[in-house]
Motif scaffolding. Structure first.
Motif, PDB file in Angstrom:
ATOM      1  N   ASP A 164      72.065  62.305  59.182  1.00 58.79           N
ATOM      2  CA  ASP A 164      72.699  62.043  60.467  1.00 58.79           C
ATOM      3  C   ASP A 164      74.060  61.389  60.214  1.00 58.79           C
ATOM      4  OD1 ASP A 164      73.614  60.930  62.830  1.00 58.79           O
ATOM      5  OD2 ASP A 164      71.649  60.229  63.496  1.00 58.79           O
ATOM      6  N   TYR A 220      68.915  54.568  63.867  1.00 55.62           N
ATOM      7  CA  TYR A 220      69.242  54.951  65.251  1.00 55.62           C
ATOM      8  C   TYR A 220      69.691  56.395  65.256  1.00 55.62           C
ATOM      9  CZ  TYR A 220      71.006  55.055  69.961  1.00 55.62           C
ATOM     10  OH  TYR A 220      71.183  55.379  71.276  1.00 55.62           O
ATOM     11  N   HIS A 221      69.045  57.207  66.111  1.00 53.59           N
ATOM     12  CA  HIS A 221      69.396  58.624  66.146  1.00 53.59           C
ATOM     13  C   HIS A 221      69.553  59.160  67.564  1.00 53.59           C
ATOM     14  CE1 HIS A 221      68.747  58.899  61.825  1.00 53.59           C
ATOM     15  NE2 HIS A 221      67.595  58.275  61.986  1.00 53.59           N
ATOM     16  N   GLY A 222      69.567  58.286  68.562  1.00 53.54           N
ATOM     17  CA  GLY A 222      69.737  58.752  69.938  1.00 53.54           C
ATOM     18  C   GLY A 222      68.517  58.437  70.775  1.00 53.54           C
ATOM     19  N   GLU A 277      70.482  58.098  57.971  1.00 52.31           N
ATOM     20  CA  GLU A 277      71.926  57.856  58.108  1.00 52.31           C
ATOM     21  C   GLU A 277      72.465  57.404  56.744  1.00 52.31           C
ATOM     22  OE1 GLU A 277      72.475  55.142  61.849  1.00 52.31           O
ATOM     23  OE2 GLU A 277      70.387  55.131  61.231  1.00 52.31           O
ATOM     24  N   VAL A 322      76.489  61.207  62.539  1.00 52.58           N
ATOM     25  CA  VAL A 322      77.135  61.018  63.837  1.00 52.58           C
ATOM     26  C   VAL A 322      78.151  59.870  63.764  1.00 52.58           C
ATOM     27  CG1 VAL A 322      76.688  60.313  66.235  1.00 52.58           C
ATOM     28  CG2 VAL A 322      75.254  62.054  65.147  1.00 52.58           C
ATOM     29  N   GLN A 323      77.795  58.786  63.062  1.00 55.21           N
ATOM     30  CA  GLN A 323      78.750  57.668  62.920  1.00 55.21           C
ATOM     31  C   GLN A 323      79.589  57.802  61.661  1.00 55.21           C
ATOM     32  OE1 GLN A 323      77.776  53.634  63.707  1.00 55.21           O
ATOM     33  NE2 GLN A 323      76.367  54.091  65.370  1.00 55.21           N
ATOM     34  N   LYS A 345      80.074  62.206  67.894  1.00 57.31           N
ATOM     35  CA  LYS A 345      81.097  61.157  68.081  1.00 57.31           C
ATOM     36  C   LYS A 345      82.519  61.637  67.767  1.00 57.31           C
ATOM     37  CE  LYS A 345      78.167  57.057  67.890  1.00 57.31           C
ATOM     38  NZ  LYS A 345      78.305  56.464  69.214  1.00 57.31           N
ATOM     39  N   SER A 396      76.197  66.497  72.262  1.00 57.71           N
ATOM     40  CA  SER A 396      76.066  65.107  71.811  1.00 57.71           C
ATOM     41  C   SER A 396      75.347  65.052  70.474  1.00 57.71           C
ATOM     42  CB  SER A 396      75.237  64.315  72.829  1.00 57.71           C
ATOM     43  OG  SER A 396      73.914  64.827  72.850  1.00 57.71           O
ATOM     44  N   GLY A 397      75.394  63.862  69.876  1.00 53.80           N
ATOM     45  CA  GLY A 397      74.657  63.637  68.642  1.00 53.80           C
ATOM     46  C   GLY A 397      73.155  63.750  68.869  1.00 53.80           C
ATOM     47  N   THR A 398      72.680  63.188  69.975  1.00 50.67           N
ATOM     48  CA  THR A 398      71.243  63.212  70.247  1.00 50.67           C
ATOM     49  C   THR A 398      70.713  64.639  70.315  1.00 50.67           C
ATOM     50  OG1 THR A 398      71.554  61.247  71.596  1.00 50.67           O
ATOM     51  CG2 THR A 398      69.465  62.380  71.836  1.00 50.67           C
TER      52      THR A 398
HETATM   53  N1  PLP Z   1      72.910  59.261  65.574  1.00 53.82           N
HETATM   54  C1  PLP Z   1      73.594  58.130  65.343  1.00 53.82           C
HETATM   55  C2  PLP Z   1      73.681  57.599  63.946  1.00 53.82           C
HETATM   56  C3  PLP Z   1      74.230  57.461  66.389  1.00 53.82           C
HETATM   57  O1  PLP Z   1      74.892  56.320  66.151  1.00 53.82           O
HETATM   58  C4  PLP Z   1      74.148  58.006  67.689  1.00 53.82           C
HETATM   59  C5  PLP Z   1      74.824  57.337  68.820  1.00 53.82           C
HETATM   60  O2  PLP Z   1      75.262  56.221  68.752  1.00 53.82           O
HETATM   61  C6  PLP Z   1      73.436  59.178  67.883  1.00 53.82           C
HETATM   62  C7  PLP Z   1      72.836  59.796  66.809  1.00 53.82           C
HETATM   63  C8  PLP Z   1      73.345  59.785  69.236  1.00 53.82           C
HETATM   64  O3  PLP Z   1      74.581  60.336  69.587  1.00 53.82           O
HETATM   65  P1  PLP Z   1      74.997  60.524  71.123  1.00 53.82           P
HETATM   66  O4  PLP Z   1      75.119  59.167  71.709  1.00 53.82           O
HETATM   67  O5  PLP Z   1      76.273  61.299  71.064  1.00 53.82           O
HETATM   68  O6  PLP Z   1      73.925  61.314  71.763  1.00 53.82           O
END
Ligand code: PLP
Length: 397
Positions: free
Chosen positions: A213, A129-131, A180, A215-216, A242, A101-103
């Protein structure tokens, strides 16, 4: 029976029971089609059941699923995936660490920055937001989301977003800045070039690492493979998730070789995860990367950005009594309403026309607009006409 978590759907909107998906649509139990304009929240960039992804997944399942905690007996598909990903990464990022996962990838990046610098402090931004695990949670730029759960002492300094002067606070106590390229849950907030230039300079001067980050924003969402390339920012560690997994759980943090060495020099397997880099997710990811490249989808995102930017500007003028404007990059935009009730009313009006949209976690006035990359020209025209009708109904015209 209640099923958790259904939180973000909220009690006021009855949950849809999704039974299948095809392309940009999901279908509910009554057979009704809904076009998902969030891409399953930035995941399904090719929509559902893309034939190349489906074939790759079935082929992989027929070979094997999980084999062994990665690194011990690496699966051939994992090696191919990491090699392929490396060819797409910004220069200098040569080590790939897969997660679920991203987290988890954020956690790995934080651990790396801590052991590589020996410094105890991290910088993140208001609205970030990072998880949701403890390290990632500490970075969240919303006190409301943080305080109820945070039992660990974490030294994170939260700076205001897009404020170059505030970046002077980055000093030699800081292990890394986590950022981000476009704040997703903070309200699809972009930052100006002065912010990015200053951030890069302050990190370099203070000896702090830059963790970006994506992830998005990654996998083409912002009109380049990684948004940092478009913003001309050079990360020390890039965090992915993601869309990377093509609908399957897959994250990764990718880093410079010297940082990977620092991580391994701790003498332990530094970020162990049983399923991280799952073979089926790697197969799906390879297929997504191939389709994006072969079908030139990043160029398509760029063309669509130009189109939608014009549309949003026109809407901002024509419906200024409800719409305050729009902001974003590529196919990641936020429509900014004057009041939260207007944003909610727009979501409902879009829903009445068969579209699923949502609001970012921390900004109730914003409606997220992040369609899959694969809408046909006819679908694009239809979305535009229907959403404009939805706006018109709000504006009372
Ligand atoms: N980083 C960002 C920018 C995110 O938007 C998210 C999840 O929405 C995460 C990290 C965490 O990712 P995950 O939900 O896959 O753990």
């Amino acid at each position: 029976m209640s099923i958790l978590p259904l939180g973000p759907i909220g009690p006021e909107r009855p949950a849809l029971r999704i039974v299948r998906g095809q392309g940009p649509f999901v279908y509910d139990a009554d057979g009704r089609a809904w076009m998902d304009l969030t891409s399953g929240l930035m995941v399904n960039v090719l929509g559902h059941r893309h034939p190349a992804v489906e074939r790759a997944v079935v082929r992989q399942v027929r070979r094997h699923a999980h084999v062994m905690v990665y690194g011990v007996w690496p699966a051939e598909i994992q090696v191919r995936w990491a090699r392929r990903l490396k060819t797409l990464l910004p220069e200098g990022l040569t080590a790939v660490y897969p997660t679920n996962s991203g987290t988890e990838a954020i956690e790995g990046a934080l651990k790396t920055a801590y052991v590589a610098t020996g410094r105890p402090t991290f910088v993140a931004f208001e609205g970030a937001y990072h998880g949701e695990t403890q390290g990632a949670l500490a970075l969240i730029g919303s006190r409301a989301y943080r305080t109820a759960f945070q039992w660990m002492e974490a030294s994170v300094l939260h700076l205001p977003w897009d404020d170059p002067a505030a970046l002077e606070a980055i000093d030699d106590r800081v292990a890394a800045v986590v950022v981000e390229p476009v704040q997703g849950e903070g309200g699809i907030r972009t930052a100006g070039s002065a912010f990015w230039r200053t951030l890069q300079r302050r990190c370099r001067d203070a000896g702090a690492l830059l963790i970006v980050d994506e992830v998005q924003t990654g996998m083409g969402r912002c009109g380049s493979w990684w948004a940092c390339q478009r913003l001309q920012v050079r990360p020390d560690i890039l965090v992915l998730g993601k869309a990377l997994g093509g609908g399957f759980p897959l994250g990764a943090f990718v880093l410079r070789a010297s940082l990977a060495q620092a991580l391994w020099a701790t003498g332990q397997i530094p970020h162990l995860s049983t399923f991280g880099g799952h073979p089926v997710a790697c197969a799906a990811s390879l297929a997504v990367m191939r389709v994006i490249r072969r079908q030139r989808l990043i160029q398509r995102v760029q063309r669509l950005e130009v189109r939608w930017r014009r549309v949003f500007e026109r809407w901002g003028q024509a419906y200024s009594d409800v719409l305050a404007g729009a902001r974003g990059l590529g196919l990641m935009w936020g429509l900014v309403f004057h009041r939260p009730e207007q944003a909610e009313a727009f979501i409902q009006a879009a829903r009445a026309r068969g579209y699923l949209m949502d609001r970012p976690l921390f900004e109730a006035r914003v409606v997220r607009w992040a369609p899959p990359y694969i809408l046909t020209p006819a679908q694009v025209r239809r979305v535009q006409a229907d959403l404009e009708a939805a706006l018109k109904s709000l504006a009372g015209g």
